[in-house]
Design a protein around this motif. Structure first.
Motif, short mmCIF file in Angstrom:
data_model
loop_
_atom_site.label_atom_id
_atom_site.label_comp_id
_atom_site.label_asym_id
_atom_site.label_seq_id
_atom_site.Cartn_x
_atom_site.Cartn_y
_atom_site.Cartn_z
N GLY A 152 0.35 -9.26 42.26
CA GLY A 152 1.74 -9.65 42.43
C GLY A 152 2.09 -10.95 41.73
N VAL A 153 3.26 -11.49 42.08
CA VAL A 153 3.79 -12.66 41.35
C VAL A 153 3.31 -13.98 41.93
CG1 VAL A 153 5.84 -11.37 40.69
CG2 VAL A 153 5.90 -12.78 42.76
N GLY A 154 2.60 -13.96 43.06
CA GLY A 154 2.08 -15.19 43.62
C GLY A 154 3.18 -16.22 43.87
N SER A 155 2.91 -17.45 43.48
CA SER A 155 3.87 -18.54 43.69
C SER A 155 4.72 -18.81 42.45
CB SER A 155 3.13 -19.83 44.09
OG SER A 155 2.30 -20.27 43.02
N SER A 156 4.72 -17.89 41.49
CA SER A 156 5.37 -18.15 40.21
C SER A 156 6.87 -18.40 40.34
CB SER A 156 5.12 -17.00 39.23
OG SER A 156 5.67 -15.78 39.72
N LEU A 157 7.54 -17.67 41.24
CA LEU A 157 8.98 -17.86 41.38
C LEU A 157 9.31 -19.21 41.99
CD1 LEU A 157 10.06 -14.28 42.52
CD2 LEU A 157 10.04 -15.27 40.22
N ARG A 158 8.43 -19.72 42.84
CA ARG A 158 8.63 -21.06 43.37
C ARG A 158 8.45 -22.10 42.26
NH1 ARG A 158 5.68 -18.82 47.66
NH2 ARG A 158 3.76 -19.93 47.10
N VAL A 159 7.56 -21.83 41.33
CA VAL A 159 7.39 -22.73 40.18
C VAL A 159 8.68 -22.78 39.36
CG1 VAL A 159 6.19 -23.03 37.97
CG2 VAL A 159 4.89 -22.45 40.03
N LEU A 160 9.28 -21.63 39.11
CA LEU A 160 10.53 -21.59 38.36
C LEU A 160 11.61 -22.38 39.09
CD1 LEU A 160 10.83 -17.91 37.05
CD2 LEU A 160 9.55 -19.84 36.10
N ALA A 161 11.74 -22.16 40.38
CA ALA A 161 12.78 -22.83 41.16
C ALA A 161 12.56 -24.34 41.17
CB ALA A 161 12.79 -22.28 42.58
N ARG A 162 11.31 -24.76 41.22
CA ARG A 162 11.01 -26.19 41.28
C ARG A 162 11.23 -26.88 39.94
NH1 ARG A 162 6.55 -25.61 43.53
NH2 ARG A 162 5.13 -25.73 41.77
N HIS A 163 10.91 -26.19 38.84
CA HIS A 163 11.00 -26.81 37.52
C HIS A 163 12.34 -26.56 36.83
CE1 HIS A 163 6.69 -27.27 38.12
NE2 HIS A 163 6.68 -28.11 37.11
N ALA A 164 13.13 -25.66 37.36
CA ALA A 164 14.48 -25.43 36.83
C ALA A 164 15.45 -25.37 38.01
CB ALA A 164 14.53 -24.15 36.00
N PRO A 165 15.58 -26.46 38.75
CA PRO A 165 16.33 -26.44 40.01
C PRO A 165 17.83 -26.20 39.85
CG PRO A 165 15.76 -28.70 39.41
CD PRO A 165 15.03 -27.80 38.45
N LYS A 166 18.37 -26.44 38.66
CA LYS A 166 19.81 -26.28 38.46
C LYS A 166 20.15 -25.00 37.69
CE LYS A 166 20.76 -31.23 38.67
NZ LYS A 166 21.37 -32.40 37.98
N ALA A 167 19.15 -24.14 37.53
CA ALA A 167 19.37 -22.84 36.87
C ALA A 167 19.59 -21.77 37.93
CB ALA A 167 18.18 -22.48 35.99
N ARG A 168 20.23 -20.69 37.52
CA ARG A 168 20.41 -19.52 38.38
C ARG A 168 19.31 -18.53 38.03
NH1 ARG A 168 23.98 -14.74 37.49
NH2 ARG A 168 24.36 -13.76 39.52
N ILE A 169 18.42 -18.25 38.98
CA ILE A 169 17.25 -17.41 38.72
C ILE A 169 17.46 -16.04 39.36
CG2 ILE A 169 14.76 -17.20 38.94
CD1 ILE A 169 14.66 -20.25 39.21
N LEU A 170 17.46 -15.00 38.54
CA LEU A 170 17.66 -13.65 39.04
C LEU A 170 16.33 -13.03 39.48
CD1 LEU A 170 20.25 -12.17 36.52
CD2 LEU A 170 20.65 -13.54 38.57
N ASP A 171 16.44 -11.91 40.18
CA ASP A 171 15.24 -11.18 40.58
C ASP A 171 14.44 -10.79 39.35
OD1 ASP A 171 16.01 -11.36 43.20
OD2 ASP A 171 16.79 -9.33 43.33
N PRO A 172 13.12 -10.87 39.41
CA PRO A 172 12.30 -10.60 38.23
C PRO A 172 12.02 -9.12 38.02
CG PRO A 172 10.88 -11.22 40.04
CD PRO A 172 12.31 -11.35 40.56
N PHE A 173 11.76 -8.77 36.76
CA PHE A 173 11.12 -7.50 36.44
C PHE A 173 9.62 -7.76 36.50
CE2 PHE A 173 8.91 -4.94 33.23
CZ PHE A 173 9.23 -3.67 33.67
N VAL A 174 8.88 -6.94 37.25
CA VAL A 174 7.46 -7.17 37.47
C VAL A 174 6.69 -5.91 37.11
CG1 VAL A 174 5.70 -7.83 39.14
CG2 VAL A 174 8.02 -8.76 39.34
N MET A 175 5.62 -6.06 36.33
CA MET A 175 4.82 -4.90 35.93
C MET A 175 3.34 -5.25 35.98
SD MET A 175 5.11 -2.56 32.47
CE MET A 175 4.25 -3.69 31.39
N GLU A 176 2.56 -4.36 36.55
CA GLU A 176 1.11 -4.56 36.56
C GLU A 176 0.55 -4.18 35.20
OE1 GLU A 176 -2.89 -3.08 38.99
OE2 GLU A 176 -0.90 -2.56 39.72
N ALA A 177 -0.13 -5.11 34.56
CA ALA A 177 -0.67 -4.86 33.22
C ALA A 177 -1.72 -5.91 32.91
CB ALA A 177 0.44 -4.90 32.17
#
Length: 203
Positions: A152-177
């Motif tokens: 899965g995506v682990g803590s990656s979305l929290r990383v995005l939110a923390r490092h781009a706090p003023k951006a609008r972050i949409l739900d991710p496309f996620v694929m196992e590969a």
């Protein structure tokens, strides 16, 4: 992190993939060679070690007017898989943000950034933190597309939110590969079976 409208990020990327033939070849991201004359407001940026994430980036780029940028560290990660894992773990644990080979010119003109990366050590690779820290994405929409090896995506979305706090972050496309890890594990299992004498002779 914004989730409104729900699943809009996922739908956008799925639509981009579905609009193309399955056999088409993805274009290679070109590092710092984003066209200076481009007027598009969409950027597709990705970090990809084995090529899985790069393929998705190329498909998204070909499906819509956009610029393509490959996120690269100033110093390449080791070619050996296990050495890369060890280095990435060290960078994660020490909160290292490695230097980038290039930055996106004119980042201010983009309103939407499709941002792709694999999951390393249950989070975003350190170079993604560098990319977010070195580019002002305030007021922009980030659409993540993420590849992973089964965890899965682990803590990656929290990383995005923390490092781009003023951006609008949409739900991710996620694929196992993660063919590289699976190949390594499969070959090692085969070698272990050979060493223990568990392989059968054909006759």
């Amino acid at each position: 992190m914004s989730t409104s409208p729900p699943n809009s990020g996922r739908r956008a990327v799925v639509a981009a993939l579905a609009a193309l033939p399955l056999g088409c070849a993805a274009e290679e991201p070109q590092g710092s060679e984003v066209a200076s004359t481009s007027t598009t407001q969409t950027l597709v940026a990705c970090f990809s070690r084995t090529g899985n994430t790069r393929v998705i980036a190329g498909l998204i780029h070909r499906s819509m007017p956009s610029d393509l940028f490959e996120i690269l560290p100033a110093t390449d990660y080791p070619a050996d898989y296990l050495e890369t894992v060890a280095k990435a773990r060290q960078e994660r644990d020490e909160s290292v943000e490695p230097a980038l080979r290039a930055r996106v010119p004119g980042i201010e003109r983009y309103t939407t950034v499709y941002l792709g990366f694999p999951i390393w050590g249950e989070t975003a690779p350190p170079v993604i933190r560098s990319f977010l820290s070195q580019h002002d994405l305030s007021g922009k929409t980030i659409v993540p597309f993420i590849t992973h090896g089964g965890y899965g995506v682990g803590s990656s979305l929290r990383v995005l939110a923390r490092h781009a706090p003023k951006a609008r972050i949409l739900d991710p496309f996620v694929m196992e590969a993660d063919q590289e890890r699976r190949t390594m594990e499969t070959v090692n299992a085969w070698l272990d079976a050979s060493k223990s004498g568990n392989k059968r002779a054909l006759r």
